[in-house]
Write a protein that holds these residues in place. Structure first.
Motif, PDB file in Angstrom:
ATOM      1  N   ARG A  15     -11.853   7.419   3.408  1.00  0.00           N
ATOM      2  CA  ARG A  15     -10.485   6.935   3.241  1.00  0.00           C
ATOM      3  C   ARG A  15     -10.443   5.997   2.045  1.00  0.00           C
ATOM      4  NH1 ARG A  15      -7.542  10.664   4.989  1.00  0.00           N
ATOM      5  NH2 ARG A  15      -7.984  11.237   7.136  1.00  0.00           N
ATOM      6  N   SER A  16      -9.550   6.312   1.099  1.00  0.00           N
ATOM      7  CA  SER A  16      -9.445   5.491  -0.107  1.00  0.00           C
ATOM      8  C   SER A  16      -8.009   5.498  -0.597  1.00  0.00           C
ATOM      9  CB  SER A  16     -10.370   6.043  -1.199  1.00  0.00           C
ATOM     10  OG  SER A  16      -9.784   7.162  -1.843  1.00  0.00           O
ATOM     11  N   ASP A  17      -7.754   4.673  -1.621  1.00  0.00           N
ATOM     12  CA  ASP A  17      -6.434   4.644  -2.253  1.00  0.00           C
ATOM     13  C   ASP A  17      -6.251   5.785  -3.241  1.00  0.00           C
ATOM     14  OD1 ASP A  17      -5.678   2.385  -0.958  1.00  0.00           O
ATOM     15  OD2 ASP A  17      -6.109   1.021  -2.626  1.00  0.00           O
ATOM     16  N   GLY A  33     -13.831  -3.570  -6.912  1.00  0.00           N
ATOM     17  CA  GLY A  33     -12.577  -4.055  -6.341  1.00  0.00           C
ATOM     18  C   GLY A  33     -11.805  -2.952  -5.635  1.00  0.00           C
ATOM     19  N   CYS A  34     -12.175  -1.696  -5.865  1.00  0.00           N
ATOM     20  CA  CYS A  34     -11.551  -0.591  -5.112  1.00  0.00           C
ATOM     21  C   CYS A  34     -12.202  -0.526  -3.743  1.00  0.00           C
ATOM     22  CB  CYS A  34     -11.759   0.762  -5.797  1.00  0.00           C
ATOM     23  SG  CYS A  34     -10.929   0.931  -7.371  1.00  0.00           S
ATOM     24  N   LYS A  35     -11.418  -0.901  -2.751  1.00  0.00           N
ATOM     25  CA  LYS A  35     -11.952  -0.866  -1.385  1.00  0.00           C
ATOM     26  C   LYS A  35     -11.719   0.518  -0.791  1.00  0.00           C
ATOM     27  CE  LYS A  35     -12.335  -5.431  -1.513  1.00  0.00           C
ATOM     28  NZ  LYS A  35     -13.634  -6.088  -1.693  1.00  0.00           N
ATOM     29  N   GLY A  36     -12.443   0.797   0.222  1.00  0.00           N
ATOM     30  CA  GLY A  36     -12.254   2.060   0.919  1.00  0.00           C
ATOM     31  C   GLY A  36     -13.128   2.066   2.158  1.00  0.00           C
ATOM     32  N   ARG A  37     -13.048   3.146   2.901  1.00  0.00           N
ATOM     33  CA  ARG A  37     -13.808   3.222   4.144  1.00  0.00           C
ATOM     34  C   ARG A  37     -14.442   4.600   4.302  1.00  0.00           C
ATOM     35  NH1 ARG A  37      -9.098   2.698   7.970  1.00  0.00           N
ATOM     36  NH2 ARG A  37      -8.075   3.474   6.080  1.00  0.00           N
ATOM     37  N   ALA A  38     -15.575   4.615   4.982  1.00  0.00           N
ATOM     38  CA  ALA A  38     -16.132   5.871   5.478  1.00  0.00           C
ATOM     39  C   ALA A  38     -15.962   5.829   6.998  1.00  0.00           C
ATOM     40  CB  ALA A  38     -17.605   5.997   5.109  1.00  0.00           C
ATOM     41  N   LEU A 113     -16.213  -0.430   2.389  1.00  0.00           N
ATOM     42  CA  LEU A 113     -16.966  -0.242   1.154  1.00  0.00           C
ATOM     43  C   LEU A 113     -16.235  -0.809  -0.052  1.00  0.00           C
ATOM     44  CD1 LEU A 113     -17.683   3.479   2.027  1.00  0.00           C
ATOM     45  CD2 LEU A 113     -19.369   1.629   2.127  1.00  0.00           C
ATOM     46  N   ASP A 114     -16.998  -1.223  -1.049  1.00  0.00           N
ATOM     47  CA  ASP A 114     -16.414  -1.623  -2.332  1.00  0.00           C
ATOM     48  C   ASP A 114     -17.013  -0.722  -3.417  1.00  0.00           C
ATOM     49  OD1 ASP A 114     -15.163  -2.866  -4.440  1.00  0.00           O
ATOM     50  OD2 ASP A 114     -15.712  -4.891  -3.836  1.00  0.00           O
ATOM     51  N   GLY A 115     -16.209  -0.485  -4.467  1.00  0.00           N
ATOM     52  CA  GLY A 115     -16.639   0.398  -5.551  1.00  0.00           C
ATOM     53  C   GLY A 115     -16.229   1.825  -5.277  1.00  0.00           C
ATOM     54  N   MET A 116     -15.189   1.988  -4.482  1.00  0.00           N
ATOM     55  CA  MET A 116     -14.784   3.321  -4.014  1.00  0.00           C
ATOM     56  C   MET A 116     -14.282   4.185  -5.179  1.00  0.00           C
ATOM     57  SD  MET A 116     -14.359   5.589  -1.735  1.00  0.00           S
ATOM     58  CE  MET A 116     -14.818   4.732  -0.202  1.00  0.00           C
ATOM     59  N   ASP A 117     -14.960   5.274  -5.422  1.00  0.00           N
ATOM     60  CA  ASP A 117     -14.594   6.203  -6.507  1.00  0.00           C
ATOM     61  C   ASP A 117     -14.395   7.620  -5.959  1.00  0.00           C
ATOM     62  OD1 ASP A 117     -17.260   6.749  -5.878  1.00  0.00           O
ATOM     63  OD2 ASP A 117     -17.761   7.326  -7.933  1.00  0.00           O
ATOM     64  N   ILE A 118     -13.993   7.694  -4.691  1.00  0.00           N
ATOM     65  CA  ILE A 118     -13.947   9.005  -4.023  1.00  0.00           C
ATOM     66  C   ILE A 118     -12.521   9.261  -3.532  1.00  0.00           C
ATOM     67  CG2 ILE A 118     -14.994  10.424  -2.198  1.00  0.00           C
ATOM     68  CD1 ILE A 118     -17.333   8.361  -2.162  1.00  0.00           C
ATOM     69  N   LEU A 119     -12.111  10.502  -3.648  1.00  0.00           N
ATOM     70  CA  LEU A 119     -10.765  10.927  -3.257  1.00  0.00           C
ATOM     71  C   LEU A 119     -10.541  10.743  -1.749  1.00  0.00           C
ATOM     72  CD1 LEU A 119      -8.310  12.458  -4.587  1.00  0.00           C
ATOM     73  CD2 LEU A 119      -9.360  14.573  -3.773  1.00  0.00           C
ATOM     74  N   GLY A 163      -5.683  -1.404 -10.572  1.00  0.00           N
ATOM     75  CA  GLY A 163      -5.946  -2.630  -9.819  1.00  0.00           C
ATOM     76  C   GLY A 163      -5.378  -2.529  -8.426  1.00  0.00           C
ATOM     77  N   GLY A 164      -5.475  -3.615  -7.678  1.00  0.00           N
ATOM     78  CA  GLY A 164      -5.030  -3.587  -6.285  1.00  0.00           C
ATOM     79  C   GLY A 164      -6.145  -3.033  -5.431  1.00  0.00           C
ATOM     80  N   SER A 165      -5.954  -3.110  -4.148  1.00  0.00           N
ATOM     81  CA  SER A 165      -7.009  -2.608  -3.265  1.00  0.00           C
ATOM     82  C   SER A 165      -6.438  -2.370  -1.891  1.00  0.00           C
ATOM     83  CB  SER A 165      -8.137  -3.621  -3.157  1.00  0.00           C
ATOM     84  OG  SER A 165      -7.686  -4.755  -2.468  1.00  0.00           O
ATOM     85  N   SER A 166      -7.157  -1.649  -1.104  1.00  0.00           N
ATOM     86  CA  SER A 166      -6.775  -1.437   0.282  1.00  0.00           C
ATOM     87  C   SER A 166      -8.027  -1.652   1.109  1.00  0.00           C
ATOM     88  CB  SER A 166      -6.278  -0.021   0.510  1.00  0.00           C
ATOM     89  OG  SER A 166      -7.381   0.849   0.643  1.00  0.00           O
TER      90      SER A 166
END
Lengths: 167, 167
Positions: A15-17, A33-38, A113-119, A163-166
Protein backbone atom coordinates in the motif's frame (compact mmCIF):
# COMPACT_ATOMS: atom_id res chain seq x y z
CA UNK A 1 16.08 -23.27 -23.02
CA UNK A 2 13.84 -24.55 -20.29
CA UNK A 3 10.08 -24.26 -20.57
CA UNK A 4 9.74 -25.13 -16.92
CA UNK A 5 7.51 -22.58 -15.16
CA UNK A 6 8.01 -21.37 -11.60
CA UNK A 7 4.84 -20.35 -9.81
CA UNK A 8 4.62 -18.08 -6.79
CA UNK A 9 1.65 -16.83 -4.82
CA UNK A 10 1.51 -13.38 -3.24
CA UNK A 11 2.22 -13.29 0.50
CA UNK A 12 0.71 -9.83 0.79
CA UNK A 13 0.15 -6.50 -0.91
CA UNK A 14 1.91 -3.12 -0.99
CA UNK A 15 0.00 0.00 0.00
CA UNK A 16 1.47 3.32 -1.10
CA UNK A 17 0.57 6.79 -2.34
CA UNK A 18 1.82 5.87 -5.80
CA UNK A 19 -1.23 5.16 -7.94
CA UNK A 20 0.27 5.99 -11.35
CA UNK A 21 3.14 3.90 -12.68
CA UNK A 22 4.53 7.00 -14.43
CA UNK A 23 4.94 8.97 -11.21
CA UNK A 24 6.71 6.61 -8.88
CA UNK A 25 10.13 7.56 -7.56
CA UNK A 26 12.47 5.10 -9.17
CA UNK A 27 14.37 3.84 -6.14
CA UNK A 28 13.98 4.14 -2.38
CA UNK A 29 16.76 6.70 -2.09
CA UNK A 30 14.73 9.05 -4.30
CA UNK A 31 11.65 8.28 -2.23
CA UNK A 32 12.86 9.34 1.21
CA UNK A 33 9.84 10.48 3.18
CA UNK A 34 7.49 8.39 1.03
CA UNK A 35 5.72 6.25 3.56
CA UNK A 36 3.91 3.08 2.74
CA UNK A 37 2.98 -0.30 4.09
CA UNK A 38 3.37 -3.97 3.30
CA UNK A 39 0.24 -5.80 4.39
CA UNK A 40 1.17 -9.45 4.87
CA UNK A 41 -1.68 -11.96 4.67
CA UNK A 42 -2.56 -13.24 8.14
CA UNK A 43 -1.62 -16.82 7.35
CA UNK A 44 2.03 -15.68 7.02
CA UNK A 45 2.13 -13.27 9.99
CA UNK A 46 4.06 -15.69 12.22
CA UNK A 47 6.92 -15.59 9.73
CA UNK A 48 7.43 -11.86 10.46
CA UNK A 49 8.75 -12.62 13.96
CA UNK A 50 12.16 -11.00 14.63
CA UNK A 51 11.98 -8.93 11.45
CA UNK A 52 11.61 -5.66 13.35
CA UNK A 53 15.14 -6.10 14.69
CA UNK A 54 16.33 -5.01 11.25
CA UNK A 55 16.35 -1.36 10.22
CA UNK A 56 16.14 -2.24 6.51
CA UNK A 57 14.49 -5.02 4.58
CA UNK A 58 14.30 -6.25 1.00
CA UNK A 59 10.91 -6.47 -0.61
CA UNK A 60 10.61 -8.73 -3.65
CA UNK A 61 7.46 -8.09 -5.63
CA UNK A 62 5.66 -8.52 -8.92
CA UNK A 63 5.72 -5.59 -11.36
CA UNK A 64 2.10 -6.41 -12.11
CA UNK A 65 1.59 -3.42 -14.40
CA UNK A 66 4.84 -3.72 -16.33
CA UNK A 67 4.73 -3.40 -20.10
CA UNK A 68 5.79 -6.30 -22.30
CA UNK A 69 9.37 -7.43 -21.79
CA UNK A 70 12.12 -5.70 -23.74
CA UNK A 71 15.80 -6.63 -23.84
CA UNK A 72 17.04 -3.11 -24.64
CA UNK A 73 15.59 -0.11 -22.79
CA UNK A 74 16.29 3.53 -21.99
CA UNK A 75 16.46 3.65 -18.20
CA UNK A 76 14.68 6.45 -16.34
CA UNK A 77 17.94 8.07 -15.33
CA UNK A 78 19.66 8.24 -18.72
CA UNK A 79 18.67 8.70 -22.39
CA UNK A 80 20.91 5.91 -23.59
CA UNK A 81 19.85 2.41 -24.59
CA UNK A 82 20.99 -0.25 -22.15
CA UNK A 83 20.59 -3.98 -21.72
CA UNK A 84 17.57 -4.66 -19.49
CA UNK A 85 19.61 -6.64 -16.94
CA UNK A 86 21.89 -3.62 -16.36
CA UNK A 87 18.80 -1.63 -15.29
CA UNK A 88 16.03 -1.89 -12.69
CA UNK A 89 13.34 -1.14 -15.32
CA UNK A 90 10.07 -3.11 -14.83
CA UNK A 91 9.61 -4.48 -18.38
CA UNK A 92 12.01 -7.42 -17.81
CA UNK A 93 11.66 -11.00 -19.02
CA UNK A 94 10.41 -11.84 -15.50
CA UNK A 95 8.62 -8.79 -14.10
CA UNK A 96 10.14 -9.00 -10.65
CA UNK A 97 11.02 -5.99 -8.52
CA UNK A 98 13.49 -5.53 -5.67
CA UNK A 99 13.67 -2.60 -3.24
CA UNK A 100 15.50 -1.99 0.01
CA UNK A 101 13.25 -0.03 2.36
CA UNK A 102 13.51 1.25 5.90
CA UNK A 103 11.34 -0.72 8.30
CA UNK A 104 9.92 1.97 10.57
CA UNK A 105 7.86 -0.41 12.68
CA UNK A 106 5.78 -3.57 12.58
CA UNK A 107 2.22 -3.80 13.83
CA UNK A 108 1.13 -7.42 13.61
CA UNK A 109 0.89 -8.25 9.93
CA UNK A 110 1.56 -4.67 8.80
CA UNK A 111 5.03 -3.32 8.05
CA UNK A 112 5.33 0.46 8.06
CA UNK A 113 8.01 1.50 5.61
CA UNK A 114 9.93 4.57 4.48
CA UNK A 115 11.47 5.04 1.03
CA UNK A 116 8.42 3.58 -0.69
CA UNK A 117 9.01 3.39 -4.45
CA UNK A 118 6.38 0.76 -5.26
CA UNK A 119 2.99 1.11 -6.93
CA UNK A 120 -0.08 0.82 -4.70
CA UNK A 121 -1.66 -2.63 -4.98
CA UNK A 122 1.56 -4.43 -5.97
CA UNK A 123 1.62 -8.14 -5.05
CA UNK A 124 4.35 -8.95 -2.53
CA UNK A 125 6.32 -12.16 -3.13
CA UNK A 126 9.00 -12.26 -0.42
CA UNK A 127 10.62 -10.31 2.40
CA UNK A 128 14.25 -10.72 3.44
CA UNK A 129 16.34 -8.94 6.05
CA UNK A 130 18.97 -6.53 4.73
CA UNK A 131 22.14 -7.07 6.72
CA UNK A 132 25.26 -4.98 6.50
CA UNK A 133 27.38 -8.14 6.56
CA UNK A 134 25.81 -9.69 3.47
CA UNK A 135 24.38 -6.77 1.55
CA UNK A 136 26.49 -3.69 2.14
CA UNK A 137 29.07 -4.30 -0.57
CA UNK A 138 32.12 -2.28 -1.57
CA UNK A 139 31.59 -1.91 -5.28
CA UNK A 140 34.46 -0.97 -7.53
CA UNK A 141 32.35 -0.15 -10.60
CA UNK A 142 28.73 0.97 -10.94
CA UNK A 143 28.43 0.78 -14.72
CA UNK A 144 26.44 3.44 -16.54
CA UNK A 145 25.11 4.67 -13.20
CA UNK A 146 28.53 6.24 -12.62
CA UNK A 147 27.88 8.44 -15.68
CA UNK A 148 24.70 9.95 -14.21
CA UNK A 149 25.41 13.05 -12.14
CA UNK A 150 23.66 13.25 -8.81
CA UNK A 151 21.57 16.32 -9.60
CA UNK A 152 20.11 14.72 -12.75
CA UNK A 153 19.52 11.49 -10.89
CA UNK A 154 17.77 13.25 -8.03
CA UNK A 155 15.51 15.28 -10.32
CA UNK A 156 14.65 12.37 -12.59
CA UNK A 157 14.55 9.90 -9.75
CA UNK A 158 11.78 11.60 -7.83
CA UNK A 159 9.68 11.88 -11.02
CA UNK A 160 6.08 12.84 -10.26
CA UNK A 161 6.54 12.75 -6.51
CA UNK A 162 5.94 16.21 -5.02
CA UNK A 163 6.33 15.52 -1.34
CA UNK A 164 3.82 14.66 1.33
CA UNK A 165 3.38 11.24 2.79
CA UNK A 166 0.86 8.73 3.96
CA UNK A 167 1.03 5.78 6.25
CA UNK B 1 -5.80 -13.71 0.73
CA UNK B 2 -5.21 -13.74 -2.99
CA UNK B 3 -5.15 -17.02 -4.87
CA UNK B 4 -3.70 -15.22 -7.85
CA UNK B 5 -0.60 -17.01 -9.11
CA UNK B 6 2.47 -15.34 -10.55
CA UNK B 7 4.39 -17.38 -13.08
CA UNK B 8 8.00 -16.89 -14.09
CA UNK B 9 10.17 -18.77 -16.53
CA UNK B 10 13.89 -19.32 -16.00
CA UNK B 11 16.15 -17.00 -17.98
CA UNK B 12 19.13 -19.27 -17.40
CA UNK B 13 20.82 -21.68 -15.04
CA UNK B 14 23.51 -21.44 -12.35
CA UNK B 15 26.62 -23.59 -12.62
CA UNK B 16 28.64 -24.06 -9.45
CA UNK B 17 30.74 -26.57 -7.50
CA UNK B 18 27.95 -26.91 -4.95
CA UNK B 19 26.14 -30.14 -5.70
CA UNK B 20 24.81 -30.85 -2.19
CA UNK B 21 22.32 -28.44 -0.64
CA UNK B 22 23.79 -29.21 2.79
CA UNK B 23 27.26 -28.02 1.87
CA UNK B 24 26.72 -24.66 0.27
CA UNK B 25 28.24 -21.60 1.88
CA UNK B 26 25.30 -19.63 3.13
CA UNK B 27 26.04 -16.22 1.68
CA UNK B 28 28.50 -14.85 -0.87
CA UNK B 29 30.72 -13.34 1.80
CA UNK B 30 31.34 -16.85 3.16
CA UNK B 31 31.94 -18.07 -0.36
CA UNK B 32 34.82 -15.80 -1.39
CA UNK B 33 36.90 -17.70 -3.90
CA UNK B 34 33.98 -19.92 -4.87
CA UNK B 35 33.74 -19.41 -8.59
CA UNK B 36 30.69 -20.17 -10.64
CA UNK B 37 28.75 -19.12 -13.69
CA UNK B 38 25.33 -17.92 -14.69
CA UNK B 39 24.50 -19.31 -18.12
CA UNK B 40 21.83 -17.07 -19.62
CA UNK B 41 19.69 -18.61 -22.35
CA UNK B 42 20.69 -17.25 -25.76
CA UNK B 43 17.32 -15.63 -26.38
CA UNK B 44 18.06 -13.23 -23.49
CA UNK B 45 21.74 -12.56 -24.22
CA UNK B 46 21.09 -9.11 -25.71
CA UNK B 47 19.70 -8.01 -22.33
CA UNK B 48 23.14 -8.52 -20.75
CA UNK B 49 24.57 -5.53 -22.61
CA UNK B 50 26.25 -3.00 -20.27
CA UNK B 51 26.07 -5.39 -17.32
CA UNK B 52 29.84 -5.88 -17.22
CA UNK B 53 30.25 -2.24 -16.23
CA UNK B 54 29.11 -3.31 -12.75
CA UNK B 55 31.47 -5.03 -10.33
CA UNK B 56 28.58 -6.66 -8.45
CA UNK B 57 25.18 -7.97 -9.48
CA UNK B 58 22.09 -9.40 -7.84
CA UNK B 59 20.98 -12.85 -8.89
CA UNK B 60 17.36 -13.76 -8.17
CA UNK B 61 16.72 -17.48 -8.43
CA UNK B 62 14.46 -20.36 -7.54
CA UNK B 63 15.39 -22.48 -4.51
CA UNK B 64 14.31 -25.47 -6.55
CA UNK B 65 15.38 -28.02 -3.93
CA UNK B 66 13.99 -26.21 -0.90
CA UNK B 67 12.03 -28.20 1.65
CA UNK B 68 8.37 -27.40 2.33
CA UNK B 69 7.75 -23.87 3.57
CA UNK B 70 8.01 -23.17 7.27
CA UNK B 71 7.19 -19.92 9.08
CA UNK B 72 9.55 -20.51 12.00
CA UNK B 73 13.07 -21.83 11.37
CA UNK B 74 16.48 -22.13 12.98
CA UNK B 75 18.80 -20.22 10.66
CA UNK B 76 22.16 -21.75 9.73
CA UNK B 77 24.06 -19.18 11.78
CA UNK B 78 22.20 -19.47 15.10
CA UNK B 79 20.41 -22.18 17.13
CA UNK B 80 17.43 -19.97 17.89
CA UNK B 81 14.02 -20.11 16.25
CA UNK B 82 13.31 -17.11 14.05
CA UNK B 83 10.54 -15.94 11.76
CA UNK B 84 11.33 -17.09 8.21
CA UNK B 85 11.21 -13.55 6.80
CA UNK B 86 13.97 -12.47 9.20
CA UNK B 87 16.23 -15.13 7.65
CA UNK B 88 17.55 -16.05 4.19
CA UNK B 89 16.64 -19.74 4.68
CA UNK B 90 15.35 -21.46 1.49
CA UNK B 91 12.16 -23.08 2.90
CA UNK B 92 10.12 -19.87 2.51
CA UNK B 93 6.49 -19.48 1.39
CA UNK B 94 7.89 -18.52 -2.03
CA UNK B 95 11.18 -20.34 -2.54
CA UNK B 96 13.04 -17.39 -4.01
CA UNK B 97 16.71 -16.68 -3.44
CA UNK B 98 18.75 -13.49 -3.64
CA UNK B 99 22.55 -13.20 -3.71
CA UNK B 100 24.95 -10.37 -4.46
CA UNK B 101 27.92 -11.74 -6.40
CA UNK B 102 31.03 -10.27 -7.93
CA UNK B 103 30.85 -10.22 -11.72
CA UNK B 104 34.37 -11.20 -12.75
CA UNK B 105 33.69 -11.04 -16.48
CA UNK B 106 31.09 -11.68 -19.13
CA UNK B 107 31.66 -13.89 -22.16
CA UNK B 108 28.60 -13.63 -24.38
CA UNK B 109 25.77 -15.29 -22.52
CA UNK B 110 28.01 -16.52 -19.68
CA UNK B 111 28.63 -14.53 -16.51
CA UNK B 112 31.71 -15.58 -14.53
CA UNK B 113 31.10 -14.94 -10.86
CA UNK B 114 32.89 -15.00 -7.52
CA UNK B 115 31.24 -15.56 -4.13
CA UNK B 116 29.07 -18.34 -5.50
CA UNK B 117 26.69 -19.60 -2.78
CA UNK B 118 24.12 -21.21 -5.07
CA UNK B 119 23.41 -24.87 -5.81
CA UNK B 120 24.51 -26.20 -9.20
CA UNK B 121 21.57 -26.41 -11.59
CA UNK B 122 19.52 -23.67 -9.92
CA UNK B 123 17.07 -21.90 -12.25
CA UNK B 124 17.87 -18.20 -12.68
CA UNK B 125 14.92 -15.79 -12.66
CA UNK B 126 16.42 -12.32 -12.90
CA UNK B 127 19.64 -10.32 -12.86
CA UNK B 128 19.91 -6.75 -11.60
CA UNK B 129 22.86 -4.42 -11.22
CA UNK B 130 24.04 -3.75 -7.67
CA UNK B 131 24.77 -0.05 -7.38
CA UNK B 132 26.32 1.65 -4.40
CA UNK B 133 23.79 4.49 -4.71
CA UNK B 134 20.72 2.27 -4.35
CA UNK B 135 21.96 -0.80 -2.55
CA UNK B 136 24.79 0.11 -0.21
CA UNK B 137 22.68 1.12 2.78
CA UNK B 138 23.74 2.41 6.19
CA UNK B 139 21.85 0.09 8.48
CA UNK B 140 21.28 1.03 12.09
CA UNK B 141 20.15 -2.42 13.25
CA UNK B 142 20.87 -5.90 11.86
CA UNK B 143 18.50 -7.88 14.08
CA UNK B 144 19.60 -11.28 15.36
CA UNK B 145 22.55 -11.18 12.97
CA UNK B 146 24.15 -8.69 15.35
CA UNK B 147 24.13 -11.42 18.02
CA UNK B 148 26.22 -13.81 15.92
CA UNK B 149 29.95 -13.35 16.49
CA UNK B 150 32.06 -13.23 13.36
CA UNK B 151 34.10 -16.36 14.11
CA UNK B 152 30.96 -18.48 14.53
CA UNK B 153 29.44 -16.94 11.43
CA UNK B 154 32.54 -17.61 9.38
CA UNK B 155 32.84 -21.24 10.50
CA UNK B 156 29.16 -22.01 10.10
CA UNK B 157 28.82 -19.86 7.02
CA UNK B 158 31.32 -21.79 4.95
CA UNK B 159 29.71 -25.11 5.93
CA UNK B 160 30.95 -27.98 3.78
CA UNK B 161 33.09 -25.82 1.57
CA UNK B 162 36.74 -26.80 1.92
CA UNK B 163 38.37 -24.48 -0.56
CA UNK B 164 39.29 -24.94 -4.18
CA UNK B 165 37.43 -23.43 -7.05
CA UNK B 166 36.17 -23.98 -10.53
CA UNK B 167 35.07 -21.75 -13.31
Amino acid sequence: MSEFAITFKPIGVIRSDHVSAQEIPIQPNYAKGCKGRAIVFLEFEEGLRDLDGFSHIYLIYHFHQAESPKLIVKPFLQDVERGIFSTRTPCRPNAIGLSVLELVRREGNVLHLDGMDILDGTPLIDIKPYTAKFDRIETSRNGWQDEVDEETARLRGRRGYRGGSSS
